[in-house]
Scaffold this active site. Structure first.
Site, short mmCIF file in Angstrom:
data_model
loop_
_atom_site.label_atom_id
_atom_site.label_comp_id
_atom_site.label_asym_id
_atom_site.label_seq_id
_atom_site.Cartn_x
_atom_site.Cartn_y
_atom_site.Cartn_z
N LYS A 1 1.00 -1.22 0.05
CA LYS A 1 -0.05 0.09 0.02
C LYS A 1 0.82 1.22 -0.02
CE LYS A 1 -3.56 2.67 0.51
NZ LYS A 1 -4.31 3.15 -0.53
N LYS B 1 0.56 11.68 5.21
CA LYS B 1 1.04 10.61 6.02
C LYS B 1 1.63 9.39 5.23
CE LYS B 1 -2.03 7.98 6.72
NZ LYS B 1 -3.19 6.88 7.06
P1 NAD Z 1 -11.64 9.92 7.84
O1 NAD Z 1 -10.72 11.03 8.39
O2 NAD Z 1 -12.69 10.29 6.78
O3 NAD Z 1 -12.43 9.02 8.89
C1 NAD Z 1 -11.55 8.49 10.01
C2 NAD Z 1 -12.45 8.03 11.23
O4 NAD Z 1 -11.96 7.68 12.23
C3 NAD Z 1 -13.30 9.43 11.68
O5 NAD Z 1 -14.65 9.44 11.61
C4 NAD Z 1 -12.76 9.55 12.87
O6 NAD Z 1 -13.57 10.23 13.94
C5 NAD Z 1 -12.71 8.31 13.34
N1 NAD Z 1 -11.73 8.32 14.55
C6 NAD Z 1 -10.27 8.58 14.47
N2 NAD Z 1 -9.59 8.21 15.68
C7 NAD Z 1 -10.46 7.25 16.06
C8 NAD Z 1 -10.40 6.31 17.35
N3 NAD Z 1 -9.11 6.60 17.97
N4 NAD Z 1 -11.43 5.59 17.57
C9 NAD Z 1 -12.33 5.60 16.83
N5 NAD Z 1 -12.82 6.39 15.86
C10 NAD Z 1 -11.68 7.25 15.35
O7 NAD Z 1 -10.59 9.07 7.25
P2 NAD Z 1 -10.57 8.17 5.86
O8 NAD Z 1 -10.46 8.69 4.56
O9 NAD Z 1 -11.99 7.46 5.90
O10 NAD Z 1 -9.47 7.16 5.92
C11 NAD Z 1 -9.43 6.22 6.88
C12 NAD Z 1 -8.16 5.21 6.48
O11 NAD Z 1 -8.26 4.83 5.62
C13 NAD Z 1 -6.74 6.02 6.56
O12 NAD Z 1 -5.79 5.28 7.50
C14 NAD Z 1 -6.68 6.41 5.29
O13 NAD Z 1 -5.23 6.66 4.98
C15 NAD Z 1 -7.04 5.09 4.57
N6 NAD Z 1 -7.46 4.97 3.29
C16 NAD Z 1 -8.26 6.21 2.72
C17 NAD Z 1 -8.98 6.29 1.55
C18 NAD Z 1 -9.66 7.42 0.87
O14 NAD Z 1 -9.87 7.47 -0.27
N7 NAD Z 1 -10.47 8.23 1.70
C19 NAD Z 1 -8.39 5.28 0.35
C20 NAD Z 1 -7.63 4.19 0.97
C21 NAD Z 1 -7.12 4.36 2.29
#
Ligand code: NAD
Length: 290
Positions: A173, A242
């Site tokens: 990834k 990140k």
């Molecule tokens: P986001 O910020 O939209 O969602 C993260 C959620 O986690 C938030 O609702 C936040 O309140 C919650 N959160 C944070 N800390 C927490 C904790 N300790 N306990 C419970 N909830 C908690 O992020 P996202 O875009 O959904 O991304 C999530 C993960 O997936 C990340 O690691 C990101 O790098 C990865 N990712 C994102 C995408 C994308 O297109 N958005 C694609 C592939 C991978």
């Protein structure tokens, strides 16, 4: 062991879509998020919002994490009175967050000592892939844990590839996202060149996409979010920053010198004012700005 109830921790852009997909595929889905503000959207998707983390960790047959940072994954996986204190069954954690292999291996070993398992299962495909159940998942961990998690993996993805032992999913990834981060910079620059030389970026990218300079950035991201100027892909620039940082840390730990990637990392860091962490990551390919 049958998996009927899945607990999803982190109901953001990705986690909410995954939870909704699991509901549609017939699982009972419990959801938890630090932000109570996610309750409405979760409940609208048929997810039972559980306000106390340990309640969810104690009741689910399998867990899916979708959290911003490795430190969040660690905090949830090792929550006092949570998973480590549970002994009624083996629970497999499917960690879809983009995290680092070192943290993953440490957590996987710690959970294994408590009778559980952690698979690193980062994803590609964005919020639409999460909501449609068409993600690509790259998975690290033991064969038997992959097999245990398979019904859940299959429900969330179009393709779930078991790439190797613990941490291998994170490695692939980070390799993928290092490329995306670089392609956003180079594609933005190439389109700026086209405009400056007298051919519109839109015309240039249409041809590039039938030629050899194309990538997911030129084929999908530029036409969908950059040309129309919507910049609403659902992936924050802070999360891409990140990923680039983690990839470059991995390069350093691994003893490889990646000069162009290091420069890409500097470009992403130095753009923090123009493209803040909360902005959409596709802004990096905005060819309209010098
Ligand atoms: P986001 O910020 O939209 O969602 C993260 C959620 O986690 C938030 O609702 C936040 O309140 C919650 N959160 C944070 N800390 C927490 C904790 N300790 N306990 C419970 N909830 C908690 O992020 P996202 O875009 O959904 O991304 C999530 C993960 O997936 C990340 O690691 C990101 O790098 C990865 N990712 C994102 C995408 C994308 O297109 N958005 C694609 C592939 C991978």
């Amino acid at each position: 062991m049958d998996i009927r109830t899945v607990g999803v921790v982190g109901l953001g852009n990705m986690g909410l879509g995954m939870a909704a997909t699991l509901v549609r595929k017939g699982f009972t889905v419990l959801g938890y998020d630090l932000s109570e503000g996610r309750r409405g959207a979760a409940e609208a998707a048929g997810v039972a919002f559980v306000p106390v983390l340990n309640d969810l960790l104690g009741r689910a047959d399998a867990l899916v994490f979708s959290l911003p940072y490795a430190r969040d994954v660690e905090a949830v996986a090792t929550a006092e009175g949570g998973l480590l204190a549970r002994s009624d069954r083996k629970v497999v954690v499917i960690d879809t967050s983009t995290s680092d292999p070192g943290t993953t291996r440490r957590l996987a070993a710690r959970l294994a000592r408590a009778g559980h398992a952690l698979l690193d299962a980062p994803v590609s495909g964005g919020p639409s892939g999460a909501a449609e159940g068409t993600l690509t998942m790259m998975i690290g961990g033991a064969e038997e844990d992959f097999a245990l998690a398979e019904p859940v993996l299959r429900a969330m993805s179009a393709r779930a590839v078991h790439v190797g032992p613990s941490g291998a999913g994170n490695i692939v990834k980070l390799v993928n996202n290092l490329l995306v981060a670089a392609h956003l910079v180079t594609t933005g620059e190439a389109l700026r060149l086209s405009q400056a030389a007298g051919l519109s970026a839109e015309e240039a990218v249409a041809v590039v996409n039938t030629a050899t300079g194309r990538s997911a950035v030129s084929e999908v991201m530029v036409p969908r979010w950059v040309v129309p100027g919507t910049f609403d892909s659902g992936f924050a620039a802070g999360l891409m920053r990140k990923d680039v940082r983690l990839a470059l840390e991995l390069a350093e730990e691994s003893g490889v010198d990646l000069p162009l990637s290091a420069h890409v990392g500097r470009i992403w860091r130095e753009a923090a004012e123009a493209i803040p962490d909360t902005a959409d990551f596709t802004r990096m390919a905005d060819y309209r700005h010098p």
